[in-house]
Write an enzyme that holds these catalytic residues in place. Structure first.
Site, PDB file in Angstrom:
ATOM      1  N   VAL A  60       1.210   0.528  -0.219  1.00  0.00           N
ATOM      2  CA  VAL A  60       2.307   1.496  -0.150  1.00  0.00           C
ATOM      3  C   VAL A  60       2.639   2.151  -1.481  1.00  0.00           C
ATOM      4  O   VAL A  60       3.380   3.133  -1.520  1.00  0.00           O
ATOM      5  CB  VAL A  60       3.597   0.850   0.406  1.00  0.00           C
ATOM      6  CG1 VAL A  60       3.431   0.468   1.861  1.00  0.00           C
ATOM      7  CG2 VAL A  60       4.020  -0.346  -0.429  1.00  0.00           C
ATOM      8  N   TYR A  61       2.134   1.629  -2.591  1.00  0.00           N
ATOM      9  CA  TYR A  61       2.481   2.216  -3.881  1.00  0.00           C
ATOM     10  C   TYR A  61       1.958   3.647  -3.960  1.00  0.00           C
ATOM     11  O   TYR A  61       0.759   3.897  -3.913  1.00  0.00           O
ATOM     12  CB  TYR A  61       1.890   1.401  -5.035  1.00  0.00           C
ATOM     13  CG  TYR A  61       2.518   0.038  -5.236  1.00  0.00           C
ATOM     14  CD1 TYR A  61       3.704  -0.329  -4.586  1.00  0.00           C
ATOM     15  CD2 TYR A  61       1.930  -0.894  -6.074  1.00  0.00           C
ATOM     16  CE1 TYR A  61       4.275  -1.577  -4.776  1.00  0.00           C
ATOM     17  CE2 TYR A  61       2.496  -2.144  -6.281  1.00  0.00           C
ATOM     18  CZ  TYR A  61       3.661  -2.486  -5.622  1.00  0.00           C
ATOM     19  OH  TYR A  61       4.215  -3.730  -5.821  1.00  0.00           O
ATOM     20  N   SER A  62       2.907   4.565  -4.091  1.00  0.00           N
ATOM     21  CA  SER A  62       2.584   5.996  -4.192  1.00  0.00           C
ATOM     22  C   SER A  62       1.644   6.432  -3.073  1.00  0.00           C
ATOM     23  O   SER A  62       0.697   7.195  -3.286  1.00  0.00           O
ATOM     24  CB  SER A  62       1.987   6.333  -5.560  1.00  0.00           C
ATOM     25  OG  SER A  62       2.925   6.054  -6.585  1.00  0.00           O
ATOM     26  N   ASP A  63       1.937   5.925  -1.863  1.00  0.00           N
ATOM     27  CA  ASP A  63       1.198   6.348  -0.667  1.00  0.00           C
ATOM     28  C   ASP A  63      -0.309   6.135  -0.813  1.00  0.00           C
ATOM     29  O   ASP A  63      -1.110   6.981  -0.421  1.00  0.00           O
ATOM     30  CB  ASP A  63       1.510   7.819  -0.375  1.00  0.00           C
ATOM     31  CG  ASP A  63       1.027   8.270   1.001  1.00  0.00           C
ATOM     32  OD1 ASP A  63       0.950   7.421   1.909  1.00  0.00           O
ATOM     33  OD2 ASP A  63       0.726   9.473   1.161  1.00  0.00           O
ATOM     34  N   LYS A  88      -1.568  -5.569  -1.448  1.00  0.00           N
ATOM     35  CA  LYS A  88      -0.622  -6.102  -0.468  1.00  0.00           C
ATOM     36  C   LYS A  88      -0.623  -5.286   0.817  1.00  0.00           C
ATOM     37  O   LYS A  88      -1.041  -4.114   0.828  1.00  0.00           O
ATOM     38  CB  LYS A  88       0.796  -6.104  -1.045  1.00  0.00           C
ATOM     39  CG  LYS A  88       0.942  -6.710  -2.418  1.00  0.00           C
ATOM     40  CD  LYS A  88       2.393  -6.743  -2.851  1.00  0.00           C
ATOM     41  CE  LYS A  88       2.523  -6.906  -4.342  1.00  0.00           C
ATOM     42  NZ  LYS A  88       2.143  -5.714  -5.096  1.00  0.00           N
TER      43      LYS A  88
END
Length: 322
Positions: A60-63, A88
């Protein structure tokens, strides 16, 4: 650089882990303060040159762009067998049903997506990004076990949750002969020590590695309390984590750092590294000195008096970060 085993495994990881939430396109996802690829690459190279071999990101980090940036940089700067790559799964990566969670469908879909973005055949550590109360534990643990058996992950890790939830997941895996978690990525720093009550003793008893996130309390421990930065203005999640009463602890860090003539980050990280339950703090970096201070903190040994001064003002608080 110092290296340590990841919990009860034979895997060697650097005592500093680079948190890759800092790397990603600012216009993707919810972190407007992140660094794009051009700005991220020198920091990844600096970490490798310092002997750091442990990098932690998430789908999910920065899509997803954090995984892409990290994957391309590591492929260019290091041999795959030299680095430990962690990512993750749990957060929403698209709209509609099954967009998030720890169902078999989500896990099997997202491990392949993460591997594609990272440009690798496997991740060293595949972590669940919080507990999923809407999916049976048995379904999650079996799916994760299958990911390991398929060769797509070497080890499994978990992140912030209640100790009873973690114990339930570990017991379920043990009961069925499935792969158990070897690490816990939890919220732990001088401003948030509630993990000392149950989670950290559990991990110590079970030889589970602990990888504290936000070891510098979103930068609160490295600067004057009222300082405003681009991140403090836009990090809505971070605004919920700490409280006005924590100012006294930050002041103690400032005093000790001044007496020693070192940056405040080194004092705050030295305290964390001195905890017997801590394996490797996850340190985010947006400037070169962030990594320099993190590495230097390994050589800072706090006295008993300094430790007491840092811990004195802490007060119990509500659970946060889960």
């Amino acid at each position: 650089m110092q290296y340590v085993k990841l919990g009860s495994t034979g895997l060697d990881v650097s005592r500093i882990c680079v948190g890759c939430m800092s790397f990603g396109l600012p216009d993707r996802g919810t972190h407007e303060w992140t660094l794009d690829e051009e700005a991220s690459r020198p920091l990844i190279r600096q970490a490798l040159d310092a002997g750091i071999n442990f990098f932690d990101t998430a789908n999910v980090y920065s899509d997803g762009t954090s995984e892409e940036i990290v994957g391309r940089a590591l492929a260019e700067f290091a041999r795959r067998e030299e680095v430990v790559v962690a990512t993750k799964v749990n957060g929403a990566m698209h709209q509609g049903p099954n967009a998030w969670g720890l169902s078999r469908k989500a896990i099997m879909t997202e491990i392949d997506n993460s591997l594609r973005r990272l440009g690798t055949d496997y991740v060293d550590l595949y972590q669940i990004h919080r507990f999923d109360p809407h999916t049976p534990v048995e379904e999650t643990m079996e799916a994760l076990h299958d990911v390991v058996k398929a060769g797509k992950a070497r080890y499994l890790g978990a992140s912030s949750m209640y100790a009873w939830q973690f114990a339930k997941m570990q017991h379920t895996a043990r009961l069925h002969g499935w792969t158990r978690f070897v690490s816990m990525q939890n919220h732990y720093n001088l401003l948030y020590r509630e993990e000392e009550r149950e989670m950290l003793p559990l991990c110590e008893d079970q030889s589970v590695a602990t990888l504290p996130w936000s070891p510098l309390a979103r930068g609160r421990l490295t600067r004057d309390w009222d300082t405003v930065t681009a991140r403090t203005e836009t990090d809505n999640f971070g605004k919920t984590l700490y409280q006005e009463g924590d100012r006294e602890i930050v002041d103690a860090v400032t005093r000790i750092a001044g007496e020693r003539g070192v940056p405040r980050a080194q004092i705050a990280l030295a305290w964390l590294l001195g905890r017997p339950t801590v394996t490797a703090p996850i340190v985010g970096a947006t400037k070169p000195h962030h990594l320099t201070d993190a590495v230097a903190s390994l050589d800072v040994a706090l006295t008993e008096k300094e430790t007491e001064e840092l811990e004195r003002a802490y007060t119990p608080r509500a659970i946060s970060g889960h």
